[in-house]
Design a protein around this motif. Sequence first.
Motif, PDB file in Angstrom:
ATOM      1  N   LEU A  68       0.856  -1.216  -0.428  1.00 12.10           N
ATOM      2  CA  LEU A  68      -0.112   0.232  -0.364  1.00 12.10           C
ATOM      3  C   LEU A  68       0.827   1.178   0.011  1.00 12.10           C
ATOM      4  CD1 LEU A  68      -2.694   1.578  -0.150  1.00 12.10           C
ATOM      5  CD2 LEU A  68      -2.373   1.886   2.599  1.00 12.10           C
ATOM      6  N   LYS A  69       1.746   0.889   1.291  1.00 13.63           N
ATOM      7  CA  LYS A  69       2.946   2.807   1.208  1.00 13.63           C
ATOM      8  C   LYS A  69       3.303   2.768  -0.835  1.00 13.63           C
ATOM      9  CE  LYS A  69       3.301   2.006   6.175  1.00 13.63           C
ATOM     10  NZ  LYS A  69       3.915   1.260   6.580  1.00 13.63           N
ATOM     11  N   ASN A  70       3.653   1.661  -1.095  1.00  9.64           N
ATOM     12  CA  ASN A  70       4.163   1.842  -2.653  1.00  9.64           C
ATOM     13  C   ASN A  70       3.274   2.518  -3.911  1.00  9.64           C
ATOM     14  OD1 ASN A  70       7.417   0.492  -1.160  1.00  9.64           O
ATOM     15  ND2 ASN A  70       6.745  -1.161  -2.116  1.00  9.64           N
ATOM     16  N   ALA A  71       2.474   1.822  -3.170  1.00 10.80           N
ATOM     17  CA  ALA A  71       1.296   2.259  -4.556  1.00 10.80           C
ATOM     18  C   ALA A  71       1.143   3.544  -4.210  1.00 10.80           C
ATOM     19  CB  ALA A  71      -0.213   1.764  -4.329  1.00 10.80           C
ATOM     20  N   MET A  72       1.185   4.198  -2.682  1.00 10.21           N
ATOM     21  CA  MET A  72       0.464   5.298  -2.699  1.00 10.21           C
ATOM     22  C   MET A  72       1.821   6.520  -2.852  1.00 10.21           C
ATOM     23  SD  MET A  72      -1.158   5.468   0.678  1.00 10.21           S
ATOM     24  CE  MET A  72      -2.730   5.495   2.019  1.00 10.21           C
ATOM     25  N   GLN A  73       2.933   5.940  -2.816  1.00  7.00           N
ATOM     26  CA  GLN A  73       4.034   7.028  -3.664  1.00  7.00           C
ATOM     27  C   GLN A  73       3.972   6.654  -5.153  1.00  7.00           C
ATOM     28  OE1 GLN A  73       8.327   5.567  -2.613  1.00  7.00           O
ATOM     29  NE2 GLN A  73       8.868   7.249  -2.875  1.00  7.00           N
ATOM     30  N   ASN A  74       3.925   6.404  -5.755  1.00 11.10           N
ATOM     31  CA  ASN A  74       3.522   5.381  -7.252  1.00 11.10           C
ATOM     32  C   ASN A  74       2.470   6.944  -7.229  1.00 11.10           C
ATOM     33  OD1 ASN A  74       6.561   3.861  -6.885  1.00 11.10           O
ATOM     34  ND2 ASN A  74       5.044   1.779  -7.194  1.00 11.10           N
ATOM     35  N   ALA A  75       1.958   6.522  -7.134  1.00 12.44           N
ATOM     36  CA  ALA A  75      -0.249   7.232  -7.513  1.00 12.44           C
ATOM     37  C   ALA A  75       0.473   9.005  -6.967  1.00 12.44           C
ATOM     38  CB  ALA A  75      -0.131   6.905  -6.537  1.00 12.44           C
ATOM     39  N   GLY A  76       1.844   9.295  -6.698  1.00 13.83           N
ATOM     40  CA  GLY A  76       1.775  10.196  -6.574  1.00 13.83           C
ATOM     41  C   GLY A  76       0.519  11.516  -5.213  1.00 13.83           C
ATOM     42  N   VAL A  77       0.952  10.580  -3.988  1.00 17.97           N
ATOM     43  CA  VAL A  77      -0.043  10.730  -2.941  1.00 17.97           C
ATOM     44  C   VAL A  77       1.461  11.638  -2.695  1.00 17.97           C
ATOM     45  CG1 VAL A  77      -0.466  10.322  -0.762  1.00 17.97           C
ATOM     46  CG2 VAL A  77      -1.143   8.824  -2.587  1.00 17.97           C
ATOM     47  N   ALA A  78       0.880  13.414  -1.840  1.00 18.94           N
ATOM     48  CA  ALA A  78       1.492  14.373  -0.928  1.00 18.94           C
ATOM     49  C   ALA A  78       1.613  14.001   0.000  1.00 18.94           C
ATOM     50  CB  ALA A  78       1.079  15.915  -2.275  1.00 18.94           C
ATOM     51  N   GLY A  79       2.270  14.130   0.738  1.00 17.39           N
ATOM     52  CA  GLY A  79       1.887  13.671   1.871  1.00 17.39           C
ATOM     53  C   GLY A  79       1.717  12.583   2.488  1.00 17.39           C
ATOM     54  N   ALA A  80       1.690  12.894   3.639  1.00 18.50           N
ATOM     55  CA  ALA A  80       1.327  11.821   5.272  1.00 18.50           C
ATOM     56  C   ALA A  80      -0.372  10.677   4.404  1.00 18.50           C
ATOM     57  CB  ALA A  80       1.781  11.756   6.352  1.00 18.50           C
ATOM     58  N   PRO A  81      -0.619  10.299   4.917  1.00 20.87           N
ATOM     59  CA  PRO A  81      -2.493   9.877   4.669  1.00 20.87           C
ATOM     60  C   PRO A  81      -2.753  10.044   5.874  1.00 20.87           C
ATOM     61  CG  PRO A  81      -1.590   7.859   4.053  1.00 20.87           C
ATOM     62  CD  PRO A  81      -0.277   9.513   3.934  1.00 20.87           C
ATOM     63  N   THR A  82      -3.834  10.573   6.718  1.00 22.84           N
ATOM     64  CA  THR A  82      -4.917  10.536   7.257  1.00 22.84           C
ATOM     65  C   THR A  82      -5.784   9.240   7.252  1.00 22.84           C
ATOM     66  OG1 THR A  82      -4.793  12.818   6.837  1.00 22.84           O
ATOM     67  CG2 THR A  82      -6.579  11.504   8.165  1.00 22.84           C
ATOM     68  N   ILE A  83      -5.446   8.526   8.173  1.00 22.43           N
ATOM     69  CA  ILE A  83      -5.818   7.885   8.070  1.00 22.43           C
ATOM     70  C   ILE A  83      -6.768   7.231   9.313  1.00 22.43           C
ATOM     71  CG2 ILE A  83      -5.861   4.729   7.557  1.00 22.43           C
ATOM     72  CD1 ILE A  83      -3.888   5.268   5.961  1.00 22.43           C
ATOM     73  N   TRP A  84      -8.287   6.017   8.918  1.00 23.32           N
ATOM     74  CA  TRP A  84      -8.804   5.717  10.494  1.00 23.32           C
ATOM     75  C   TRP A  84      -9.717   4.883  10.074  1.00 23.32           C
ATOM     76  CZ3 TRP A  84      -9.736  10.018   7.582  1.00 23.32           C
ATOM     77  CH2 TRP A  84     -11.499  10.650   7.255  1.00 23.32           C
ATOM     78  N   PHE A  85     -10.219   4.053  11.362  1.00 23.94           N
ATOM     79  CA  PHE A  85     -11.191   3.057  11.390  1.00 23.94           C
ATOM     80  C   PHE A  85     -11.854   2.988  12.096  1.00 23.94           C
ATOM     81  CE2 PHE A  85      -6.529   2.240  11.660  1.00 23.94           C
ATOM     82  CZ  PHE A  85      -6.445   1.388   9.736  1.00 23.94           C
TER      83      PHE A  85
END
Length: 89
Positions: A68-85
């Motif tokens: 998931l981290k690699n996919a986010m980086q490859n997709a151009g996610v800017a900065g750290a995502p906010t994740i909650w459950f």
Amino acid sequence: MTTMFVRHTVSDYKTWRKVYDDFAPVQKAKGVTAEAVYRAVENPNDITVTHEFATIEAAQAFAESAELKNAMQNAGVAGAPTIWFTNKA
């Protein structure tokens, strides 16, 4: 059932969407049972994604996965995502 919410800004929605769509087999293999993508009205590069899982453990493992981290980086996610459950009440 656990729902994982992810909110992040992307540099280009079209680029991000292609990587996201190509990542679907990995999502399924890691326990995602349903997903949805939302774009903010005022900023179409402000993305919120939901993924549903059978358990919180599966959701947390997916969130922490290198894939998931690699996919986010490859997709151009800017900065750290906010994740909650959440669990359905």
